[in-house]
Design a protein around this motif. Sequence first.
Motif, PDB file in Angstrom:
ATOM      1  N   LEU A 133      -5.988 -12.913  40.597  1.00  0.00           N
ATOM      2  CA  LEU A 133      -6.352 -12.121  41.395  1.00  0.00           C
ATOM      3  C   LEU A 133      -8.174 -11.393  41.625  1.00  0.00           C
ATOM      4  CD1 LEU A 133      -3.584 -11.359  43.679  1.00  0.00           C
ATOM      5  CD2 LEU A 133      -5.185 -12.549  43.967  1.00  0.00           C
ATOM      6  N   ARG A 134      -7.846 -10.408  40.346  1.00  0.00           N
ATOM      7  CA  ARG A 134      -9.460 -10.158  39.967  1.00  0.00           C
ATOM      8  C   ARG A 134     -10.635 -10.946  39.874  1.00  0.00           C
ATOM      9  NH1 ARG A 134      -6.241  -5.931  35.480  1.00  0.00           N
ATOM     10  NH2 ARG A 134      -4.501  -5.199  37.477  1.00  0.00           N
ATOM     11  N   ARG A 135      -9.911 -11.963  39.003  1.00  0.00           N
ATOM     12  CA  ARG A 135     -10.901 -13.215  38.268  1.00  0.00           C
ATOM     13  C   ARG A 135     -11.389 -13.614  39.863  1.00  0.00           C
ATOM     14  NH1 ARG A 135     -11.035 -18.419  38.082  1.00  0.00           N
ATOM     15  NH2 ARG A 135     -12.457 -19.605  36.208  1.00  0.00           N
ATOM     16  N   GLU A 136     -10.933 -13.744  40.987  1.00  0.00           N
ATOM     17  CA  GLU A 136     -10.790 -14.068  42.065  1.00  0.00           C
ATOM     18  C   GLU A 136     -11.841 -13.856  42.808  1.00  0.00           C
ATOM     19  OE1 GLU A 136      -7.232 -15.993  43.481  1.00  0.00           O
ATOM     20  OE2 GLU A 136      -6.864 -17.471  42.038  1.00  0.00           O
ATOM     21  N   LEU A 160     -14.819 -10.975  31.127  1.00  0.00           N
ATOM     22  CA  LEU A 160     -13.619 -11.316  29.819  1.00  0.00           C
ATOM     23  C   LEU A 160     -12.210 -11.624  30.666  1.00  0.00           C
ATOM     24  CD1 LEU A 160     -14.501  -9.010  27.132  1.00  0.00           C
ATOM     25  CD2 LEU A 160     -14.525 -10.720  26.880  1.00  0.00           C
ATOM     26  N   SER A 161     -12.088 -12.206  31.095  1.00  0.00           N
ATOM     27  CA  SER A 161     -11.502 -12.936  31.913  1.00  0.00           C
ATOM     28  C   SER A 161      -9.600 -12.564  31.557  1.00  0.00           C
ATOM     29  CB  SER A 161     -10.762 -13.270  33.263  1.00  0.00           C
ATOM     30  OG  SER A 161     -11.491 -14.951  32.227  1.00  0.00           O
ATOM     31  N   GLY A 162      -8.704 -12.207  32.501  1.00  0.00           N
ATOM     32  CA  GLY A 162      -6.625 -11.766  31.556  1.00  0.00           C
ATOM     33  C   GLY A 162      -6.868 -12.842  31.798  1.00  0.00           C
ATOM     34  N   PRO A 163      -5.355 -12.772  31.452  1.00  0.00           N
ATOM     35  CA  PRO A 163      -4.536 -14.034  31.396  1.00  0.00           C
ATOM     36  C   PRO A 163      -4.348 -14.895  31.911  1.00  0.00           C
ATOM     37  CG  PRO A 163      -3.069 -12.259  30.660  1.00  0.00           C
ATOM     38  CD  PRO A 163      -4.815 -10.877  30.481  1.00  0.00           C
ATOM     39  N   GLN A 164      -4.718 -15.725  32.352  1.00  0.00           N
ATOM     40  CA  GLN A 164      -5.108 -16.266  33.958  1.00  0.00           C
ATOM     41  C   GLN A 164      -2.931 -17.032  34.162  1.00  0.00           C
ATOM     42  OE1 GLN A 164      -7.033 -16.821  36.383  1.00  0.00           O
ATOM     43  NE2 GLN A 164      -7.095 -14.662  34.637  1.00  0.00           N
ATOM     44  N   TRP A 221     -21.207 -16.573  30.648  1.00  0.00           N
ATOM     45  CA  TRP A 221     -19.865 -16.634  30.174  1.00  0.00           C
ATOM     46  C   TRP A 221     -18.683 -16.524  30.722  1.00  0.00           C
ATOM     47  CZ3 TRP A 221     -17.662 -12.904  27.647  1.00  0.00           C
ATOM     48  CH2 TRP A 221     -18.754 -12.087  27.107  1.00  0.00           C
ATOM     49  N   GLU A 222     -17.648 -16.981  29.898  1.00  0.00           N
ATOM     50  CA  GLU A 222     -16.146 -16.560  30.582  1.00  0.00           C
ATOM     51  C   GLU A 222     -14.838 -16.949  29.607  1.00  0.00           C
ATOM     52  OE1 GLU A 222     -12.966 -17.504  33.826  1.00  0.00           O
ATOM     53  OE2 GLU A 222     -14.159 -18.012  34.267  1.00  0.00           O
ATOM     54  N   GLU A 223     -14.929 -16.008  28.890  1.00  0.00           N
ATOM     55  CA  GLU A 223     -13.514 -15.995  27.769  1.00  0.00           C
ATOM     56  C   GLU A 223     -12.758 -15.585  28.205  1.00  0.00           C
ATOM     57  OE1 GLU A 223     -14.147 -17.738  24.978  1.00  0.00           O
ATOM     58  OE2 GLU A 223     -15.780 -18.005  25.558  1.00  0.00           O
ATOM     59  N   GLU A 224     -10.725 -16.202  28.160  1.00  0.00           N
ATOM     60  CA  GLU A 224      -9.603 -15.100  28.409  1.00  0.00           C
ATOM     61  C   GLU A 224      -9.494 -15.024  27.593  1.00  0.00           C
ATOM     62  OE1 GLU A 224      -5.674 -16.712  30.142  1.00  0.00           O
ATOM     63  OE2 GLU A 224      -6.924 -17.740  30.366  1.00  0.00           O
ATOM     64  N   VAL A 225      -9.074 -13.182  27.526  1.00  0.00           N
ATOM     65  CA  VAL A 225      -8.453 -12.595  26.838  1.00  0.00           C
ATOM     66  C   VAL A 225      -7.193 -12.707  26.748  1.00  0.00           C
ATOM     67  CG1 VAL A 225     -11.024 -12.616  25.432  1.00  0.00           C
ATOM     68  CG2 VAL A 225      -9.778 -11.151  27.022  1.00  0.00           C
ATOM     69  N   PRO A 226      -6.210 -11.021  26.082  1.00  0.00           N
ATOM     70  CA  PRO A 226      -4.698 -10.954  26.577  1.00  0.00           C
ATOM     71  C   PRO A 226      -5.396  -9.397  27.204  1.00  0.00           C
ATOM     72  CG  PRO A 226      -5.214 -11.022  24.414  1.00  0.00           C
ATOM     73  CD  PRO A 226      -5.813 -11.433  24.302  1.00  0.00           C
ATOM     74  N   PHE A 227      -4.299  -9.058  28.009  1.00  0.00           N
ATOM     75  CA  PHE A 227      -5.096  -7.147  27.816  1.00  0.00           C
ATOM     76  C   PHE A 227      -4.596  -6.458  27.010  1.00  0.00           C
ATOM     77  CE2 PHE A 227      -3.821  -8.353  32.457  1.00  0.00           C
ATOM     78  CZ  PHE A 227      -4.901  -8.403  32.730  1.00  0.00           C
ATOM     79  N   SER A 228      -4.894  -6.821  26.040  1.00  0.00           N
ATOM     80  CA  SER A 228      -5.020  -5.728  24.584  1.00  0.00           C
ATOM     81  C   SER A 228      -6.182  -5.055  23.941  1.00  0.00           C
ATOM     82  CB  SER A 228      -4.278  -6.236  23.979  1.00  0.00           C
ATOM     83  OG  SER A 228      -4.270  -7.252  22.660  1.00  0.00           O
ATOM     84  N   LEU A 229      -6.028  -5.011  22.573  1.00  0.00           N
ATOM     85  CA  LEU A 229      -7.397  -4.325  22.321  1.00  0.00           C
ATOM     86  C   LEU A 229      -8.128  -5.767  21.360  1.00  0.00           C
ATOM     87  CD1 LEU A 229      -6.735  -0.734  21.571  1.00  0.00           C
ATOM     88  CD2 LEU A 229      -8.923  -0.998  22.964  1.00  0.00           C
ATOM     89  N   GLU A 230      -6.798  -6.492  20.964  1.00  0.00           N
ATOM     90  CA  GLU A 230      -6.750  -7.474  19.686  1.00  0.00           C
ATOM     91  C   GLU A 230      -7.519  -8.858  20.796  1.00  0.00           C
ATOM     92  OE1 GLU A 230      -6.084  -7.532  16.888  1.00  0.00           O
ATOM     93  OE2 GLU A 230      -5.461  -5.593  17.419  1.00  0.00           O
ATOM     94  N   LEU A 231      -9.192  -8.518  20.776  1.00  0.00           N
ATOM     95  CA  LEU A 231      -9.926 -10.131  21.816  1.00  0.00           C
ATOM     96  C   LEU A 231     -10.201 -10.716  19.620  1.00  0.00           C
ATOM     97  CD1 LEU A 231     -13.107  -7.515  22.939  1.00  0.00           C
ATOM     98  CD2 LEU A 231     -11.436  -8.720  24.014  1.00  0.00           C
ATOM     99  N   SER A 232     -10.514 -12.259  20.522  1.00  0.00           N
ATOM    100  CA  SER A 232     -10.349 -13.751  20.404  1.00  0.00           C
ATOM    101  C   SER A 232     -11.379 -13.709  19.319  1.00  0.00           C
ATOM    102  CB  SER A 232     -10.688 -14.680  21.004  1.00  0.00           C
ATOM    103  OG  SER A 232     -11.732 -14.632  21.847  1.00  0.00           O
ATOM    104  N   PRO A 233     -12.052 -14.014  18.043  1.00  0.00           N
ATOM    105  CA  PRO A 233     -12.689 -14.449  17.368  1.00  0.00           C
ATOM    106  C   PRO A 233     -14.174 -15.220  17.957  1.00  0.00           C
ATOM    107  CG  PRO A 233     -11.129 -15.121  16.265  1.00  0.00           C
ATOM    108  CD  PRO A 233     -10.748 -15.008  17.637  1.00  0.00           C
ATOM    109  N   LYS A 234     -13.946 -15.605  19.329  1.00  0.00           N
ATOM    110  CA  LYS A 234     -14.444 -16.097  20.134  1.00  0.00           C
ATOM    111  C   LYS A 234     -15.416 -15.520  21.434  1.00  0.00           C
ATOM    112  CE  LYS A 234     -15.512 -20.256  23.414  1.00  0.00           C
ATOM    113  NZ  LYS A 234     -14.694 -21.397  23.555  1.00  0.00           N
ATOM    114  N   VAL A 282     -18.111  -7.761  32.071  1.00  0.00           N
ATOM    115  CA  VAL A 282     -16.648  -7.538  33.284  1.00  0.00           C
ATOM    116  C   VAL A 282     -15.517  -8.209  32.405  1.00  0.00           C
ATOM    117  CG1 VAL A 282     -15.954  -7.848  35.510  1.00  0.00           C
ATOM    118  CG2 VAL A 282     -18.278  -8.347  35.177  1.00  0.00           C
ATOM    119  N   ALA A 283     -14.765  -6.900  32.165  1.00  0.00           N
ATOM    120  CA  ALA A 283     -13.734  -6.671  30.857  1.00  0.00           C
ATOM    121  C   ALA A 283     -12.778  -6.602  33.140  1.00  0.00           C
ATOM    122  CB  ALA A 283     -13.112  -5.393  30.417  1.00  0.00           C
TER     123      ALA A 283
END
Length: 323
Positions: free
Chosen positions: A184-187, A173-177, A202-215, A231-232
């Motif tokens: 840098l964390r992802r790299e 669960l990578s943060g907003p790129q 699998w990898e999903e880009e999500v915001p730094f918040s409690l709101e996870l995307s449906p995917k 890994v978050a």
Amino acid sequence: MPTLRDVAKLAGVSHTTVSHVLNGTKRVRPEVADRVWAAVETLEYRLNRPAQALRRGQSHILGLVLPDLTNPFFPGLAQAIGLAARKAGYALTLVDSLEDKTVEEEGLSRLAEEQVAGAIWVPVGDYVPPPFPVVLVDRTAEGTDGVEADHFLGGQLQARHALAMGHRRVGLLSGPQSLRSARLRREGFLAEAKVGGLEVVWEEEVPFSLELSPKARARLRAVREEVTLVVAANDVIALAALEVLREAGVQVPEEVSLIGYDDIPWATLAHPPLTTIRQPVKEMAEAAVALLLRRLQEPEGEAVQIVVPVTLVPRGSTREVRR
């Protein structure tokens, strides 16, 4: 309209003492300061900060611009910066930009109107220099004073812990790129994963918040069949993931391990306590304030970038995979 002498008379001190208390220019006994502030409140005395700044040539107020006070990392950073600023004789004006560029611009304009000496700033987007000295924190930019944690190392430490625990298939669960810290964390994670043979299923880009995307939520609900570790990019994302896993009946860490980043206070309160990467907030705050004060003394000096190390904090949300 009450005057400084009115405040002094009510507090039973000299007007010089009142000035020192209000401007933070000299240490006074706590009980005296309390009397002064009580008199200020009683008389509803209002300081004219811009006028004071113009008379002195420089104010003793620093700005602090943060992107999201709902993320526990930033209130902790604000407190640490406030303590460091107060020790140096400066007050602090806080702006919460709400992760909104327009709100951020309005806040920076207000700080300029208040004639702040300088500001410590975690930008929302691209950095545009304001009309006063700044030190960027966490999201730094070339040619500008900055302080950040070693995010690349943090990503590496996440991967190294995964490998040490025997994991070979992970979800990310990578943060907003758009943000340097998240990139840098992802790299760092992917570089170490490649060396160690760790597969990112699998990898999903999500915001730094409690709101996870449906995917992302769907990935987590099906996690048993795909990976042994999630890994978050930060602890808030990890805590959101933990809640989704709990709702899906997935046991952490018995069925799936979970690791975060930041070591916010909530990390120890989670069930199970969250394995994470600790950012040294106090050291970052003190370095940022010191760097800003240096810039005020040396306006034409070379820009300085400070990178502070991070550490792994293993807790109950990760466990060794049986071979």
